[in-house]
Design an enzyme around this catalytic site. Structure first.
Site, mmCIF file in Angstrom:
data_model
loop_
_atom_site.group_PDB
_atom_site.id
_atom_site.type_symbol
_atom_site.label_atom_id
_atom_site.label_comp_id
_atom_site.label_asym_id
_atom_site.label_seq_id
_atom_site.Cartn_x
_atom_site.Cartn_y
_atom_site.Cartn_z
ATOM 1 C CB SER A 145 21.470 112.259 110.948
ATOM 2 O OG SER A 145 22.135 111.936 112.149
ATOM 3 C CD1 TRP B 289 20.413 101.940 115.214
ATOM 4 C CD2 TRP B 289 20.834 100.905 117.150
ATOM 5 N NE1 TRP B 289 21.659 101.358 115.117
ATOM 6 C CE2 TRP B 289 21.935 100.711 116.294
ATOM 7 C CE3 TRP B 289 20.862 100.342 118.424
ATOM 8 C CZ2 TRP B 289 23.056 99.986 116.674
ATOM 9 C CZ3 TRP B 289 21.975 99.618 118.793
ATOM 10 C CH2 TRP B 289 23.059 99.441 117.928
ATOM 11 C CD GLU C 51 14.261 110.745 121.425
ATOM 12 O OE1 GLU C 51 13.815 111.856 121.736
ATOM 13 O OE2 GLU C 51 14.011 109.702 122.054
#
Length: 381
Positions: A135, A159, A360
């Protein structure tokens, strides 16, 4: 229920129908097996999607379809109604990797990569997230340093959708002058991709880790127009927009499955659809689906008019993914024990949406984006 299809043009409805037909023909019959095995024929799918113009479909030139934002959103909805991993393939290829090249690359870079990527002959991935920096991408540890006319990249990304089979990675790294983007052919010495195993979500998608061990790149590998963290974040906004629509597709497929099941499942001598509690669940879910569609359509029209903002996309992803996963879980209760069976799509969608909820931009991050918009105060640090 609210006849919202009437808000779409004939062309938009036609594009939606064509993508749905492709999913019926190519994906729905096999996606359960792909999910079980943790493997999907990504390159074969990319070739088929490329022939239909789905890859980078909202971009112009270089073999891209130049479709409207609404048409792209409807395509994402039909793709994710089949499986979130299938939509992720298209989103990462078109809205992350291709968009980064299209928006920030040189003409030579665009000519080198975009036509093959639009056709599905070349696969791209987007390397921003790191093992210890999700994040908070501003804290990325991957570094780029100059060595004469070349660049040397060192670090790792985690990822990363499509990484294990990608031909090129858009990699973001911190240089002396700030965050910069680079086009890294995956065959470059020092680049290693490792597939992430034992996923319980997005199993019909290829996800990997990228290790960059003193990777030497020519100056021509840098994306010259990408300066600062705003560049990769703008790519994420593009992809998040597709998620606003895509999550609705997963929820709609769960809802349709639950309605059909409730009409055929007999308990106490009558279909469970005849019980008030079941009808209340269906009514509530239908309302959220319709409201989510109106929100997505509003964002799409704003995008086509040049009015879409990152905060609007954050609101769309926060709401639609949050409601989609609630719908998937509620539909599972209508199916009872059968809800956990791979014979039905519901729990597969629910498991996939656990990833969509996170990637996202987590729900918490999008709440803070909206909080900053409302108060003028950034709560990120």
């Amino acid at each position: 229920m609210l006849q919202l299809d009437g808000l779409l043009s004939d062309e938009e409805r036609q594009i939606q129908a064509v993508v749905r037909q492709l999913m019926d023909r190519r994906v729905r019959g096999d996606v359960g097996h792909w999910y079980d095995s943790g493997h999907a024929p990504v390159r074969d799918l990319a070739n088929e999607f490329g022939k239909l113009g789905l890859l980078g479909m909202h971009l112009t030139g270089y073999g891209c379809a130049g479709s409207s934002a609404v048409a792209y959103g409807l395509a994402c909805m039909e793709l994710e109604a089949a499986d979130s991993g299938v939509r992720s393939l298209v989103s990462v290829q078109g809205s992350l990797a291709m968009y980064a090249i299209w928006r920030y690359g040189t003409e030579e870079q665009k000519q080198q990569w975009l036509p093959g990527m639009a056709a599905g002959q070349l696969i791209g991935c987007f390397g921003l997230t790191e093992p210890d920096h999700g994040s908070d991408p501003a804290s990325m540890a991957t570094r780029a340093r100059r060595d004469g006319d070349d660049w040397i990249l060192h670090g790792g990304k985690m990822w990363i959708t499509n990484a294990p089979l990608a031909d090129v990675a858009v990699v973001w790294a911190r240089a002396e002058e700030g965050v910069r983007g680079f086009l890294v052919p995956m065959s470059t010495p020092g680049v290693t991709a490792r597939e992430i195993k034992q996923k319980l979500s997005l199993r019909a998608s290829s996800t990997g880790e990228i290790v960059l061990d003193e990777v030497r790149l020519p100056a021509s590998a840098q994306l010259p127009e990408a300066q600062g963290l705003k560049a990769p974040l703008s790519c994420l906004t593009e992809a998040r927009y597709g998620i606003v629509w895509g999550s609705l597709g997963a929820a709609r497929d769960c809802f349709d499955t639950a309605v059909a099941y409730s009409q055929s499942r007999i308990q106490f001598g009558k279909p469970i659809a005849s019980f008030q509690l079941t009808q209340a669940k269906l009514a509530n879910m239908a309302l959220e689906l319709q409201k989510g569609f109106l929100l997505a359509l509003h964002l799409g029209r704003a995008a086509d008019d040049g009015r879409l903002t990152p905060e609007m996309v954050s609101a769309g992803k926060l709401n639609n993914v949050r409601e989609a996963i609630k719908i998937a879980r509620e539909c599972r209760t209508i199916l009872g024990a059968n809800g956990i069976s791979g014979e039905y799509s519901v729990l597969r969608h629910a498991n996939n949406l656990e990833s969509v909820l996170t990637y996202e931009g987590t729900s918490e991050i999008h709440q803070l984006v909206l909080g900053q918009k409302l108060t003028g105060i950034a709560a990120f640090s």
